[in-house]
Design a protein around this motif. Structure first.
Motif, mmCIF file in Angstrom:
data_model
loop_
_atom_site.group_PDB
_atom_site.id
_atom_site.type_symbol
_atom_site.label_atom_id
_atom_site.label_comp_id
_atom_site.label_asym_id
_atom_site.label_seq_id
_atom_site.Cartn_x
_atom_site.Cartn_y
_atom_site.Cartn_z
ATOM 1 N N THR A 78 0.824 -1.209 0.000
ATOM 2 C CA THR A 78 0.000 0.000 0.000
ATOM 3 C C THR A 78 0.857 1.259 0.000
ATOM 4 O O THR A 78 0.614 2.185 -0.770
ATOM 5 C CB THR A 78 -0.921 0.019 1.238
ATOM 6 N N GLU A 79 1.853 1.264 0.866
ATOM 7 C CA GLU A 79 2.709 2.447 1.020
ATOM 8 C C GLU A 79 3.728 2.570 -0.114
ATOM 9 O O GLU A 79 4.109 3.672 -0.484
ATOM 10 C CB GLU A 79 3.447 2.402 2.361
ATOM 11 N N GLY A 80 4.204 1.431 -0.598
ATOM 12 C CA GLY A 80 5.191 1.453 -1.682
ATOM 13 C C GLY A 80 6.632 1.459 -1.198
ATOM 14 O O GLY A 80 7.525 1.051 -1.925
ATOM 15 N N THR A 81 6.884 1.919 0.019
ATOM 16 C CA THR A 81 8.235 1.932 0.581
ATOM 17 C C THR A 81 8.150 1.687 2.089
ATOM 18 O O THR A 81 7.066 1.672 2.676
ATOM 19 C CB THR A 81 8.945 3.291 0.373
ATOM 20 N N TYR A 82 9.323 1.567 2.683
ATOM 21 C CA TYR A 82 9.403 1.427 4.133
ATOM 22 C C TYR A 82 9.494 2.786 4.827
ATOM 23 O O TYR A 82 9.686 2.853 6.030
ATOM 24 C CB TYR A 82 10.623 0.585 4.520
ATOM 25 N N ASP A 83 9.353 3.862 4.075
ATOM 26 C CA ASP A 83 9.505 5.202 4.653
ATOM 27 C C ASP A 83 8.550 5.441 5.819
ATOM 28 O O ASP A 83 8.944 5.969 6.862
ATOM 29 C CB ASP A 83 9.300 6.291 3.592
ATOM 30 N N ARG A 84 7.298 5.069 5.649
ATOM 31 C CA ARG A 84 6.290 5.280 6.709
ATOM 32 C C ARG A 84 6.655 4.462 7.958
ATOM 33 O O ARG A 84 6.540 4.952 9.075
ATOM 34 C CB ARG A 84 4.908 4.897 6.190
ATOM 35 N N LEU A 85 7.101 3.239 7.751
ATOM 36 C CA LEU A 85 7.518 2.397 8.863
ATOM 37 C C LEU A 85 8.677 3.037 9.615
ATOM 38 O O LEU A 85 8.633 3.186 10.835
ATOM 39 C CB LEU A 85 7.919 1.007 8.369
ATOM 40 N N GLU A 86 9.711 3.433 8.881
ATOM 41 C CA GLU A 86 10.897 4.019 9.508
ATOM 42 C C GLU A 86 10.574 5.342 10.199
ATOM 43 O O GLU A 86 11.051 5.612 11.303
ATOM 44 C CB GLU A 86 11.989 4.200 8.468
ATOM 45 N N GLU A 87 9.730 6.139 9.576
ATOM 46 C CA GLU A 87 9.332 7.421 10.158
ATOM 47 C C GLU A 87 8.568 7.202 11.466
ATOM 48 O O GLU A 87 8.800 7.900 12.460
ATOM 49 C CB GLU A 87 8.456 8.179 9.151
ATOM 50 N N THR A 88 7.686 6.210 11.471
ATOM 51 C CA THR A 88 6.895 5.923 12.663
ATOM 52 C C THR A 88 7.780 5.383 13.788
ATOM 53 O O THR A 88 7.632 5.777 14.947
ATOM 54 C CB THR A 88 5.765 4.924 12.348
ATOM 55 N N LEU A 89 8.709 4.500 13.445
ATOM 56 C CA LEU A 89 9.602 3.958 14.465
ATOM 57 C C LEU A 89 10.512 5.033 15.058
ATOM 58 O O LEU A 89 10.813 5.007 16.250
ATOM 59 C CB LEU A 89 10.446 2.821 13.881
ATOM 60 N N LYS A 90 10.939 6.005 14.239
ATOM 61 C CA LYS A 90 11.811 7.079 14.712
ATOM 62 C C LYS A 90 11.058 8.158 15.487
ATOM 63 O O LYS A 90 11.669 9.009 16.120
ATOM 64 C CB LYS A 90 12.543 7.724 13.533
ATOM 65 N N SER A 91 9.732 8.115 15.460
ATOM 66 C CA SER A 91 8.927 9.162 16.099
ATOM 67 C C SER A 91 8.974 9.107 17.630
ATOM 68 O O SER A 91 8.556 10.055 18.282
ATOM 69 C CB SER A 91 7.469 9.050 15.651
ATOM 70 N N GLY A 92 9.451 8.002 18.173
ATOM 71 C CA GLY A 92 9.509 7.882 19.620
ATOM 72 C C GLY A 92 8.311 7.159 20.220
ATOM 73 O O GLY A 92 8.255 6.960 21.430
ATOM 74 N N LEU A 93 7.353 6.775 19.393
ATOM 75 C CA LEU A 93 6.207 6.006 19.892
ATOM 76 C C LEU A 93 6.682 4.615 20.302
ATOM 77 O O LEU A 93 7.561 4.027 19.668
ATOM 78 C CB LEU A 93 5.131 5.866 18.812
ATOM 79 N N HIS A 94 6.090 4.081 21.345
ATOM 80 C CA HIS A 94 6.419 2.729 21.786
ATOM 81 C C HIS A 94 5.892 1.732 20.747
ATOM 82 O O HIS A 94 4.810 1.939 20.183
ATOM 83 C CB HIS A 94 5.781 2.466 23.152
ATOM 84 N N PRO A 95 6.634 0.659 20.467
ATOM 85 C CA PRO A 95 6.180 -0.314 19.466
ATOM 86 C C PRO A 95 4.762 -0.852 19.693
ATOM 87 O O PRO A 95 4.005 -1.015 18.735
ATOM 88 C CB PRO A 95 7.221 -1.436 19.569
ATOM 89 N N VAL A 96 4.374 -1.099 20.952
ATOM 90 C CA VAL A 96 3.028 -1.627 21.191
ATOM 91 C C VAL A 96 1.962 -0.577 20.851
ATOM 92 O O VAL A 96 0.868 -0.915 20.389
ATOM 93 C CB VAL A 96 2.887 -2.167 22.636
ATOM 94 N N ASP A 97 2.303 0.694 21.018
ATOM 95 C CA ASP A 97 1.359 1.760 20.662
ATOM 96 C C ASP A 97 1.230 1.890 19.145
ATOM 97 O O ASP A 97 0.137 2.140 18.628
ATOM 98 C CB ASP A 97 1.795 3.082 21.283
ATOM 99 N N ILE A 98 2.344 1.711 18.451
ATOM 100 C CA ILE A 98 2.302 1.724 16.978
ATOM 101 C C ILE A 98 1.417 0.580 16.482
ATOM 102 O O ILE A 98 0.581 0.766 15.589
ATOM 103 C CB ILE A 98 3.721 1.609 16.380
#
Length: 152
Positions: A78-98
């Motif tokens: 859907t996204e086409g790249t891992y950019d959204r994943l990497e951006e979300t992980l770098k945002s500081g949100l806890h993995p369980v919250d993501i």
């Protein structure tokens, strides 16, 4: 040709998983058949009781779990790249919250229940400022999330 025989009285009991249950015998097409009932679910613990499902805590989830869910749900397609994943992980949100946010967006009610029981924060917001309740579209997931908000 097979000739049906009289079965001894002692054979009219089915032993399944250590539990003796009566069995019923019938003759079908000239052959004896046995119909037995076994209640395996009563003899074994549920997956939660066995520590398989729902036994993880908040800190048992990590970035690998988020990436696996991202791939499993087809978000890369859907996204086409891992950019959204990497951006979300770098945002500081806890993995369980993501995982809660993404499961709500995907209307994945078993995953929503799993991460909520692990201690996901129901008030967390995604990169666009939306909560899990705002991302969910199915009535089932919305109801689960509304109940979690009511408990807060």
């Amino acid at each position: 040709m097979f000739a049906p025989k009289t079965l001894p009285a002692s054979s009219k009991v089915c032993v399944a998983a250590g539990a003796r249950r009566p069995a019923s015998f019938r003759v079908r097409n000239g052959r004896p058949t046995v119909r037995a009932q076994a209640w395996f679910n009563k003899l074994r613990p549920s997956s939660e009781d066995a520590g398989i499902y729902g036994s993880q805590g908040r800190d048992d989830f990590n970035a690998d779990d988020v990436e696996q869910y991202f791939n499993y749900m087809g978000m890369l397609a859907t996204e086409g790249t891992y950019d959204r994943l990497e951006e979300t992980l770098k945002s500081g949100l806890h993995p369980v919250d993501i995982l809660l946010l993404w499961a709500a967006k995907e209307n994945d009610d078993p995953k929503v229940l799993e991460v909520l029981s692990a201690g996901a924060d129901i008030t967390v917001k995604d990169l666009d400022g939306k909560t899990a309740l705002e991302l969910a579209t199915s009535p089932e997931v919305k109801e689960i999330l509304e109940q979690a908000v009511a408990k807060e």
